[in-house]
Scaffold this motif. Sequence first.
Motif, PDB file in Angstrom:
ATOM      1  N   THR A 120      21.370  -8.479  -5.661  1.00 16.95           N
ATOM      2  CA  THR A 120      21.086  -8.205  -6.936  1.00 16.95           C
ATOM      3  C   THR A 120      19.610  -8.981  -7.259  1.00 16.95           C
ATOM      4  O   THR A 120      18.885  -8.479  -8.175  1.00 16.95           O
ATOM      5  CB  THR A 120      21.930  -8.820  -8.168  1.00 16.95           C
ATOM      6  N   THR A 121      19.057  -9.848  -6.379  1.00 19.27           N
ATOM      7  CA  THR A 121      17.732 -10.604  -6.511  1.00 19.27           C
ATOM      8  C   THR A 121      17.167 -10.248  -5.472  1.00 19.27           C
ATOM      9  O   THR A 121      15.925 -10.979  -5.286  1.00 19.27           O
ATOM     10  CB  THR A 121      18.002 -12.053  -6.827  1.00 19.27           C
ATOM     11  N   THR A 122      17.298  -9.380  -4.536  1.00 20.27           N
ATOM     12  CA  THR A 122      16.487  -8.917  -3.396  1.00 20.27           C
ATOM     13  C   THR A 122      15.869  -7.587  -3.562  1.00 20.27           C
ATOM     14  O   THR A 122      16.470  -6.760  -4.161  1.00 20.27           O
ATOM     15  CB  THR A 122      17.397  -8.949  -2.235  1.00 20.27           C
ATOM     16  N   THR A 123      14.569  -7.620  -3.114  1.00 21.94           N
ATOM     17  CA  THR A 123      13.695  -6.300  -3.170  1.00 21.94           C
ATOM     18  C   THR A 123      14.279  -5.543  -2.231  1.00 21.94           C
ATOM     19  O   THR A 123      14.248  -5.678  -0.902  1.00 21.94           O
ATOM     20  CB  THR A 123      12.405  -6.740  -3.095  1.00 21.94           C
ATOM     21  N   ARG A 147      19.840  -4.334 -12.724  1.00 21.20           N
ATOM     22  CA  ARG A 147      19.355  -5.146 -11.710  1.00 21.20           C
ATOM     23  C   ARG A 147      18.729  -6.624 -12.247  1.00 21.20           C
ATOM     24  O   ARG A 147      18.064  -6.409 -13.367  1.00 21.20           O
ATOM     25  CB  ARG A 147      18.465  -4.732 -10.844  1.00 21.20           C
ATOM     26  N   ARG A 148      18.702  -7.731 -11.557  1.00 25.92           N
ATOM     27  CA  ARG A 148      18.031  -8.821 -12.369  1.00 25.92           C
ATOM     28  C   ARG A 148      16.621  -9.031 -11.764  1.00 25.92           C
ATOM     29  O   ARG A 148      15.834  -9.705 -12.188  1.00 25.92           O
ATOM     30  CB  ARG A 148      18.814 -10.146 -12.009  1.00 25.92           C
ATOM     31  N   VAL A 149      16.169  -7.827 -11.144  1.00 26.91           N
ATOM     32  CA  VAL A 149      14.655  -7.753 -10.465  1.00 26.91           C
ATOM     33  C   VAL A 149      14.468  -6.239 -10.981  1.00 26.91           C
ATOM     34  O   VAL A 149      15.163  -5.400 -11.013  1.00 26.91           O
ATOM     35  CB  VAL A 149      14.582  -8.028  -9.061  1.00 26.91           C
ATOM     36  N   PRO A 150      12.962  -6.167 -10.954  1.00 32.54           N
ATOM     37  CA  PRO A 150      12.511  -4.892 -11.237  1.00 32.54           C
ATOM     38  C   PRO A 150      13.223  -3.933 -10.236  1.00 32.54           C
ATOM     39  O   PRO A 150      12.779  -4.038  -8.985  1.00 32.54           O
ATOM     40  CB  PRO A 150      10.782  -4.811 -11.294  1.00 32.54           C
ATOM     41  N   THR A 151      13.233  -2.727 -10.790  1.00 30.32           N
ATOM     42  CA  THR A 151      13.927  -1.781  -9.896  1.00 30.32           C
ATOM     43  C   THR A 151      13.586  -0.403 -10.464  1.00 30.32           C
ATOM     44  O   THR A 151      13.591   0.061 -11.583  1.00 30.32           O
ATOM     45  CB  THR A 151      15.488  -1.809  -9.749  1.00 30.32           C
ATOM     46  N   GLY A 200       6.763  -5.396  -5.059  1.00 29.51           N
ATOM     47  CA  GLY A 200       7.611  -6.143  -5.589  1.00 29.51           C
ATOM     48  C   GLY A 200       8.668  -5.484  -6.683  1.00 29.51           C
ATOM     49  O   GLY A 200       9.471  -6.096  -7.129  1.00 29.51           O
ATOM     50  N   ILE A 201       8.694  -4.042  -6.249  1.00 30.39           N
ATOM     51  CA  ILE A 201       9.851  -3.494  -7.341  1.00 30.39           C
ATOM     52  C   ILE A 201      10.834  -2.760  -6.152  1.00 30.39           C
ATOM     53  O   ILE A 201      10.208  -1.754  -5.597  1.00 30.39           O
ATOM     54  CB  ILE A 201       9.125  -2.314  -8.178  1.00 30.39           C
ATOM     55  N   SER A 202      12.008  -2.943  -6.443  1.00 32.85           N
ATOM     56  CA  SER A 202      13.102  -2.342  -5.635  1.00 32.85           C
ATOM     57  C   SER A 202      13.059  -0.681  -5.851  1.00 32.85           C
ATOM     58  O   SER A 202      12.710  -0.189  -7.014  1.00 32.85           O
ATOM     59  CB  SER A 202      14.318  -2.797  -5.826  1.00 32.85           C
TER      60      SER A 202
END
Length: 305
Positions: A120-123, A147-151, A200-202
């Motif tokens: 959830t925190t990995t690209t 997700r907790r990161v941009p996706t 940096g966006i999954s």
Amino acid sequence: MQHAVGSPLPPPHQPGHGPALGWSPAAHHPGPHAGSAPVPPPAQGYPVQAPHPVAPRQVPAPGPQHAPDPQLAPGPVPGPHQPAPVPPSPEGTGHVALPPGGPVAVPSVPPATAAAPDPTTTTLAVLLIGPAGAGKTSVAKYWADHRRVPTAHISLDDVREWVRSGFADPQTGWNEHSEAQYRLARRTCGFSARNFLANGISCILDDAVFPDRPVVGLGGWKRHVGPGLLPVVLLPGLDIVLERNAERSGNRRLTDEEVARIHGRMAGWYGSGLPIIDNSQLGIPETAHLLDEVLSRSIASPPSW
């Protein structure tokens, strides 16, 4: 602000700077400069007044010379018609430099003593595979939204339908035109995913990839995105797929015979080594949570495909 057709647009203004280099107000407000067109004479019937004489400028006599103080000597100051230099932009559309997208590398395997990676925190670059009606788009959207990161979510069907006039619908027959548009859409999705990941966006992509067509299927995605793409198969039972397909409309809805044929070909993924999720009895949130668990194992031990 609107500008006349054919006129160059001014670059964005920066606080503390004058007009940017290459942009001259004289281009839009010509004055009586050398090389400009002569001013037409006034209409006849009106007297023309002679210009008033201008007294010559008096230049004061130079005073005594003194050695300048190096600590007080000012630096060069731009003149009134010499704007401060503005560094050139790396792109013509703005001043934000974007790293170019390259092939996605295989995720690094954590050491044996490290804890399981948190997906959830990995690209990540994920490819969700499944037949029509498997729920790929719904699960991919939900997973990307939570997700907790941009996706970003990139759907192959959506990109294919960017073509409006001349759209080659595969339902009317698989031919060279529909295959060319399919390949073009997949390559466009790959370029988009690489650019998102480089910044940096999954990404999660979804497509109905068949195991018996590796060159135009999984192999094509690997070429366009990179070896670090993590494929996951979403394969519920045939009755569930038929029920979901019946709720569709337009060119997204297939015949029952076509759905059954596609589902049978998708069964070839069993034994392929790719992770498979049977979401027949799972809702969208539960399937997305199980997808995170599968991805965590894929990061720790990337599948060979």
